[in-house]
Design an enzyme around this catalytic site. Structure first.
Site, PDB file in Angstrom:
ATOM      1  N   GLU A   1       5.853   2.165  -3.994  1.00  0.00           N
ATOM      2  CA  GLU A   1       7.067   2.952  -4.197  1.00  0.00           C
ATOM      3  C   GLU A   1       7.758   3.254  -2.878  1.00  0.00           C
ATOM      4  O   GLU A   1       8.992   3.247  -2.797  1.00  0.00           O
ATOM      5  CB  GLU A   1       6.745   4.238  -4.958  1.00  0.00           C
ATOM      6  CG  GLU A   1       6.051   4.033  -6.293  1.00  0.00           C
ATOM      7  CD  GLU A   1       6.722   3.004  -7.199  1.00  0.00           C
ATOM      8  OE1 GLU A   1       7.954   2.823  -7.105  1.00  0.00           O
ATOM      9  OE2 GLU A   1       6.023   2.370  -7.993  1.00  0.00           O
TER      10      GLU A   1
ATOM     11  N   TYR B   1       6.890 -10.042  -9.319  1.00  0.00           N
ATOM     12  CA  TYR B   1       6.048  -9.270  -8.420  1.00  0.00           C
ATOM     13  C   TYR B   1       5.159 -10.193  -7.574  1.00  0.00           C
ATOM     14  O   TYR B   1       5.312 -10.308  -6.364  1.00  0.00           O
ATOM     15  CB  TYR B   1       5.169  -8.304  -9.214  1.00  0.00           C
ATOM     16  CG  TYR B   1       5.888  -7.158  -9.876  1.00  0.00           C
ATOM     17  CD1 TYR B   1       5.820  -5.877  -9.354  1.00  0.00           C
ATOM     18  CD2 TYR B   1       6.612  -7.350 -11.046  1.00  0.00           C
ATOM     19  CE1 TYR B   1       6.460  -4.810  -9.966  1.00  0.00           C
ATOM     20  CE2 TYR B   1       7.261  -6.291 -11.666  1.00  0.00           C
ATOM     21  CZ  TYR B   1       7.178  -5.019 -11.121  1.00  0.00           C
ATOM     22  OH  TYR B   1       7.817  -3.975 -11.732  1.00  0.00           O
TER      23      TYR B   1
END
Length: 640
Positions: free
Chosen positions: A339, A424
């Site tokens: 994050e 990803y």
């Protein structure tokens, strides 16, 4: 970012949106961000609708009129489960003859619209178009000649996908309700009429009115340690895409990590969160050293209720985190690194459309791994890469060829279906491939300059290709061919030159596992989370009930407080009918809503008629505590 769709073996949690705001390491089987929807939610026969820009998931006519700044004035009503008030946009005309502003909406109640012209606000007409199941409903606001601003008065629906109204019993404290948003990828339009496309960016200000006993926050420069006044004001000076609009209201306390970083959480879990996430300051330092200055005013972290469906969501200046990452030993903090990495990749430099998601999540997964290496060492970073690679290998056979391509042909399919392991982990491997070919020093300089050159901009895959050719490939001839690059970006599957990290620690685990199955006791107390997961995800299929019982007794699996280990263990227990673990199954499924963990457990139960009946009974109890995105996926698993 958010969760994505993979099959076992699954690695530990890390963004996501995975589906939103999370890393591949936290995905469950098979699940889609951010960090949502799996391939079977793809609407292949969705009729194509003409949209005015390159983003096929937005009705907004930002090719004619842009909205570079918005102001929100909203009241939070927990009883009615609605936000009500108005949104106000400043206007920038690209077409001086434009007479309409088109905004994206979904399930919003539009009351009236106003235009600001010649120093005065006056009523203006609006129309709502035909609703589309994926795109929502276009809102067209008439622009009088010379209009400088538009104001839309509205309220949200209690069923808004982008808002989760959590009852007191679903919170850590159990006394007060909680509200949080999930705007990625296209759910901002469920709580704000907005040009809901990552192609455009805007600054914003806001005034939020809440019950006086609760704290209100937004993805903005939140004043440190706010008082409980019931009225909160916010400003975001840096331009963000709409999917990063964020709101949260709850019984929260504040703990400063330093002058620009803090943690918000409910009082009963604040200190545990601080102990778990304290290394965020070190992560920030190394990321700035590697890839350039942090470009935002603050980096605060907010721990949400357990209903949050994802590991994290990278809202600028206020990252959302699941409480399931609090393991007590920092074993799951790769999610924190993921994050934080989004502050550079995704938030600072953004994919222009959801076709280009890999530019967000691939770069973020790459930066995440570099952060973990710098803070926790090379071996841990390599273990995480290897486990992610295993998960990608397991996921690819369940994905269509289209879904295996980095620059995915998405058209107007649900953008949630793009959140698989591919953007990803395949994208991360592409970037490690480039690092290997050009050398870390050269590639680091390229990535740092990339973030600087495209700061606060959105770009497409084609624009990135042109930039990479000019700034990396041409100055370093002979390192990478155009054919290799095209194969990575546009071909399904993995190229033969895909990097395959090998880790000596896993070889030692395999050796220890062989000794354990031969009857020899082994000591795993010093093993990392990665080694424990490697042990579990590489068990033989014919493991016996006696061996499971011995494993549980020696390694304390059924009673583990590590949710990543627990979710893997419970799947194994269900598949082998290991009854001592069954009470923990129901306890887990009724105490959290994180898709990466619960979906695989439900799927394991649903594999037999008796298990399916049991899963449906548990779901009836658990459903009130789940986010709507969680309910949609679990009901799909259970055939409801």
């Amino acid at each position: 970012m958010r969760p994505f769709s993979i099959t076992l073996p699954v690695t530990i949690l890390a963004a996501c949106f995975g589906l939103w705001g999370c890393s591949p390491a936290e995905q469950a089987a098979p699940e889609p961000s951010s960090e949502t929807a799996s391939a079977n939610t793809d609407i292949e026969n969705h009729s194509r609708i003409e949209t005015p820009t390159i983003d096929e998931h937005s009705f907004a006519n930002s090719n004619e009129v842009r909205t570079p700044h918005l102001h929100l004035n909203l009241a939070v009503d927990f009883d009615a489960k609605v936000l009500s008030g108005y949104v106000e946009f400043e206007l920038e005309y690209l077409n001086e003859n434009a007479n309409t502003l088109v905004l994206d909406t979904e399930m919003l109640n539009i009351a009236r619209a106003e235009a600001y012209t010649n120093g005065e606000w006056a009523h203006t007409e609006f129309t709502l178009g035909e609703r589309d199941v994926i795109l929502g409903t276009p809102l067209s606001v008439t622009l009088p000649v010379g209009a400088e601003k538009v104001r839309v008065h509205y309220s949200s629906s209690p069923e808004a996908t982008g808002l989760d109204w959590v009852a007191p019993e679903g919170t850590a404290g159990g006394e007060y309700p909680f509200l949080y948003s999930q705007s990625q990828p296209h759910y901002a339009r469920t709580w704000i009429p907005i040009q809901d496309t990552p192609t455009e960016r805007l600054t914003f200000s806001a005034e939020l009115r809440t019950p006086p006993e609760l704290i209100g926050l937004m993805g903005a420069n939140n004043p440190p340690n706010p008082e409980r006044t019931g009225v909160y004001q916010f400003e975001s000076r840096q331009k963000i895409p709409s999917y990063l609009m964020a709101i949260a209201v709850g019984d929260l306390e504040f703990h400063a990590l330093n002058e620009r970083m803090a943690i918000y959480a409910e009082p009963s879990i604040l200190q545990s969160a601080v102990a778990e996430f304290g290394y965020t300051t070190d992560m920030m330092d190394v990321t700035e050293e590697l890839f350039g200055p942090f470009a935002w005013d603050r980096y605060d972290q907010l721990v949400l209720p357990p209903s949050f469906p994802f590991g994290g969501m990278e809202n600028p200046q206020l990252a959302f985190l699941t409480p399931t990452v609090i393991a007590g030993d920092q074993s799951l903090v790769s999610l924190i690194a993921h994050e934080l990495a989004h502050s550079w990749s995704g938030n600072l430099v953004t994919n222009a459309t959801w076709r280009d998601l890999w530019l967000n999540e691939g770069f973020t997964s790459y930066v995440e791994n570099r952060i973990m290496e710098a803070v926790y060492g090379e071996e841990r970073a390599l273990m995480e890469r290897m486990l992610d690679a295993q998960s990608l290998d397991a996921a690819l056979p369940s994905l269509s060829e289209r879904q295996q391509v980095l620059h995915i042909e998405l058209a107007q399919r649900d953008p949630d279906s793009s959140f698989t392991a591919v953007p990803y982990t395949k994208a991360q491997q592409f970037l490690f491939f480039l690092e290997d070919r050009f050398g870390r020093e050269t590639f680091d300089a390229f990535v740092r300059q990339y973030f600087a050159d495209f700061a606060f901009q959105s770009l497409t895959t084609e624009q990135f290709q042109d930039y990479m050719e000019r700034e990396l490939v041409q100055p370093n001839p002979g390192k990478v061919s155009r054919t290799e690059i095209m194969q990575w970006l546009y071909a399904p599957g993995l190229p033969d030159n895909s990097p395959r990290p090998e880790v000596a620690a896993f070889e030692r685990v395999a050796e220890a596992q062989a000794r354990w199955f031969a009857g020899e006791p082994i000591d795993i107390r010093a093993w990392s989370i990665h080694e424990r997961l490697y042990f579990l995800t590489n068990l033989p299929e014919d493991v016996s009930h006696a061996q499971l019982e011995r494993m549980d007794k020696e390694f304390h699996l059924t009673n583990t407080q590590n949710n990543s280990v627990l979710s893997h263990w419970l799947v194994i227990a269900i598949q082998h009918d290991y009854q001592p673990a069954m009470p923990r199954v129901e306890e887990m499924l009724t105490s959290m809503g994180r898709l990466a963990y619960i979906r695989s457990v439900y799927a394991a139960l649903a594999a037999t008629p008796e298990g399916l009946e049991k899963a449906r009974q548990i779901y009836v109890k658990a459903k009130p505590g789940y986010h709507v995105l969680t309910r949609d996926q679990i009901e799909d698993v259970l055939g409801l």
